[in-house]
Every structure is written in structure tokens, then in C-alpha cells.
Write a protein that holds these residues in place. Structure first.
Motif: not given
Length: 423
Positions: A250-256, A337-348
Motif C-alpha cells: 500500500n505504499v504511496v508515491t510522491i507524485t503531483g 527530505k531535502v537540504l534547503n539553505e541551511g535547513g531541511w524541507i520534508v515532504n510527506e
């Protein structure tokens, strides 16, 4: 299942009579999977060949494909494949089939049999999914708007190999798909290399359930290539963690993600270092303890897999206790998770199961984590959320409000549990 036509080979001759030699004017190979029924019904195609290319010769075709097999034949085919694969194969939902067909531009009669999360190994592993149907095997990835997709026919595959776990494959077995020489050239942008015979080689790794994926792929390949069963092939069965295997179904793909409107739902500043806060996404004991205290039962994560420089992806799975949902239910999701200008962005992106209207929507959440403007030791965290609606319902507003309230409440509870543990 009857073998539906895939290719049409046409050669045009100049013939002056029974006593004159037939002269080839040109030829063309037409793949039905790469054209819609409307395109096939009225199309002009250029002919190949020295004479045809020099004069830019074209052929006018009107092709109509009639498929009356229906759902009954599809179920019969799945039942047959279950014996080959050794596991239950369910007929996919119309929405999932439609999404699969739309991604690869396939006709409506090409139905989805299975799909598996994995990484495509090139210079840098690329996280995505393999999609399997009776006639094609495809790969699709969408990393924050950067999309890659390709597919090839089962008949194009010359061999399937299994490589044992290694450092380059992040400790997991790899599946190597080798195409026949000069075939599958439309998919060559996804190949890792060509071998000494000039054949394209595709490397897939980081399967959540390698045994299930490799077994299904081998069964479908042998169905379309009877001679394939005579070739040597060894699959190392991996029992693995049962919880991780359960995520795969049932895994979900990050699309859209870029198509969902996100609204700020929470922001906070806490006197703690950013690295300490990122332990909430580490996969370690700290994360599991906090999430289970917050109502996420049987919490399970896969390892983070690098998908590009400064970006990683993993899958998560857990059950909801009654404090969060009166119906309980299960949640599966994918995080990046993505490195972003000294911080992090986590999309879920998460999907819910076993609750009313669960198949109507997916929830997209974005955590923006960075240093605070006040002190270097503080961090700031902003959380944005949006709902992607897959189906329409008159309860849409009520469901959206309920999901937002429950998610905000759970997030606050996570932060409340966080401070005592790191203090």
C-alpha cells in the motif's frame, strides 16, 4: 488471456506486373502501445529505407483495434498469473488503472497487474516505482517536478539477472533487466549502460519486498517469452522484516506535489538544535517512541535512500489509535527530505485505509525546518498541508476539516512529547 497485437510491420513494394521484380519502396514498424486509438484511426507515418527517406515518403493508415475481452478475461488472466507468481493478485481500481495508463500513454485495455517501490540505479539512484502489465514493464519517478518515465515490452527483454547486496546497492539485492540488442531504444535514457554486446542494461534496487517483485517480474517475462524459463536465473529469497513487506502493498508515491495547494497549519519555535529535531525523521528509537506516544501504533519505517544530491526518500507505515480516528485505520506514506539553505524541507504524502472515504483523497504535508532569527540554538518549524482529492463527494468540506483538525492535534502532541525527551 489472448495475445493482443502489439506491433504491425508494413513494407511497401513497387510492382509493375507478374514478370517484373518487386522493388521495396520502404517499411515501417508500428507499435500500438505508443499511440491512442484516435491516433491509430487516422495517421500518417514516414517510411524507412534509403528510397523512402530520400523522397520523404509517407503512408496513410486507418487502424481499428477491437478488444472485447472485458473484465472476465482479465480476472481469468490474473488467476492464471497467481499460479505462476505464487501470491494473490487483485484487480486494481479503475482510478489506479487510469493513472497507470495516463503516466505511460497506454491504451485503455492495458491493465495494471502490480507495482513496486524501488530505485533506478544510474550515476545517482532515483527513487520511483516499477509498473507491471501483461505487455509492458515501466518505471516512473517524480522528484519535486523532475519526472522520468519509460517502458519496454516483455518481448524486448533478453535476460533478467539478480546481483547480491553490495555497498553500491545500499545493502539490497539488485535486479538487472537486459534488453535485446537494438530494442527498447525509447527507454535508453533510463539505462545505466550498454554491455559488450550493445544491449541496454537497467539496474533496479532498494525494493521493499525484493522476493515478491522479482518473482512477479520473472513470471510475467516467462509468460510472454516461453524460452525464458530455460535460462539460468537464481533469486535469493529474503524473508526480511514482515512489517516492511506489509508497507509494499500500500505504499504511496510522491507524485503531483506541485499540483496541491498547501496552507500553513502550524508554526513553532523551540529552544533546541536543528539536528536534535531532525531525530524525529531519523528512523531510530527516538522517532518510534515519540510517534507511538502520539497515537501511531506499530510504527515502521524503511531506510532513507538517496535519490539525488542532498535529497533522500523513505516509506512509513502505522496504525491510528482511537484518539486520532474513531475508526482506527492504517496509514501508509512516503517522505522525502531535502537540504534547503541551511535547513531541511520534508515532504510527506500519506494515504489512509480501512476508514470511510479513504480512497477519496491523499494528504500532502510539508515541514520547513530552519534556524531561528532569534538565536542560533533555536529552530523554527512551519508545517503546511493540502488534500489531493481523487474523487468527488458532498462530504468533501467536512472530511477536509476533520483531517486538518486531527492532523494539527497530533502534530502538537508530537511537539509536546518532543521537549521532555531532549531537555
Amino acid at each position: 488471456m489472448e495475445r493482443t497485437a502489439v506491433d504491425l510491420e508494413i513494407e511497401v513494394f513497387d510492382f509493375d506486373g507478374p514478370f517484373g521484380p518487386a522493388k521495396s519502396l520502404g517499411h515501417v514498424n508500428l507499435n500500438f502501445l505508443k499511440h491512442t486509438p484516435d491516433e491509430l484511426a487516422d495517421m500518417w507515418v514516414y517510411l524507412d529505407g534509403n528510397l523512402a527517406r530520400s523522397s520523404l515518403s509517407k503512408l496513410h493508415l486507418k487502424i481499428f483495434l477491437d478488444n472485447n475481452n472485458g473484465a472476465k478475461t482479465i480476472r481469468e488472466y490474473l488467476a492464471k498469473m497467481e499460479n505462476e507468481v505464487g501470491k494473490k493478485l487483485n484487480l486494481r481500481s479503475p482510478h489506479r488503472n487510469s493513472t497507470f495508463q495516463k503516466i505511460f500513454g497506454l491504451p485503455e485495455d492495458e491493465f495494471l497487474i502490480g507495482d513496486f517501490t524501488c530505485s533506478l540505479r544510474r550515476k545517482i539512484p532515483l527513487q520511483g516505482r516499477i509498473f507491471l502489465s501483461p505487455r509492458v514493464m515501466g518505471f516512473y519517478s517524480n522528484l519535486f517536478g523532475h519526472k522520468i518515465r519509460f517502458f519496454f515490452l516483455w518481448e524486448d527483454i533478453d535476460d533478467v539477472l539478480v546481483l547480491p547486496p553490495s555497498f553500491s546497492s545500499v545493502g539490497s539485492p539488485s535486479l538487472v533487466i537486459i534488453l535485446r540488442k537494438d530494442l527498447g531504444l525509447d527507454a535508453q535514457h533510463g539505462a545505466k549502460c550498454r554491455d559488450e554486446e550493445g544491449r541496454l542494461r537497467f539496474y533496479f534496487q532498494s525494493f521493499l519486498s525484493f522476493h515478491d517483485a522479482s518473482r512477479t517480474i520473472m513470471a510475467l517475462w516467462r509468460t510472454r517469452n516461453p524460452d525464458a524459463s530455460c535460462k539460468p536465473h537464481t533469486v535469493e529469497e529474503q524473508s526480511g522484516d514482515e512489517k516492511l513487506a506489509a508497507i509494499e502493498d500500500n505504499v504511496v508515491t510522491i507524485t503531483g506535489v506541485e499540483d496541491v495547494e498547501l496552507s500553513k497549519m502550524y508554526s513553532a519555535e523551540l529552544p533546541v538544535e536543528m539536528n536534535s529535531f531532525m531525530e524525529l525523521f531519523s528512523g531510530g528509537d527516538f522517532e518510534h517512541r515519540i510517534m507511538e506516544r502520539s497515537g501511531c501504533l506499530d510504527y515502521c519505517t524503511t531506510e532513507w535512500v538517496a535519490v539525488s544530491p542532498g535529497a533522500w526518500e523513505r516509506s512509513v507505515s502505522y496504525k491510528l489509535d482511537r484518539r486520532i480516528s474513531n475508526f482506527g485505520g492504517k496509514v501508509t506514506g512516503t517522505q522525502q527530505k531535502v537540504l534547503n539553505e541551511g535547513g531541511w524541507i520534508v515532504n510527506e504524502v500519506v494515504a489512509l485505509q480501512n476508514i470511510p472515504f479513504a480512497d477519496y483523497f491523499k494528504v500532502h504535508v510539508r515541514y520547513q525546518i530552519g534556524g531561528s532569527a532569534k538565536t542560533r540554538s533555536d529552530y523554527s518549524c512551519e508545517v503546511h498541508m493540502g488534500i489531493l482529492w481523487l474523487k468527488s463527494t458532498k462530504f468533501q468540506q467536512r472530511i477536509g476539516q476533520n483531517v486538518t483538525e486531527k492532523l494539527t492535534r497530533r502534530l502538537r502532541h508530537v511537539l509536546e512529547q518532543f521537549e521532555p525527551d531532549v531537555g
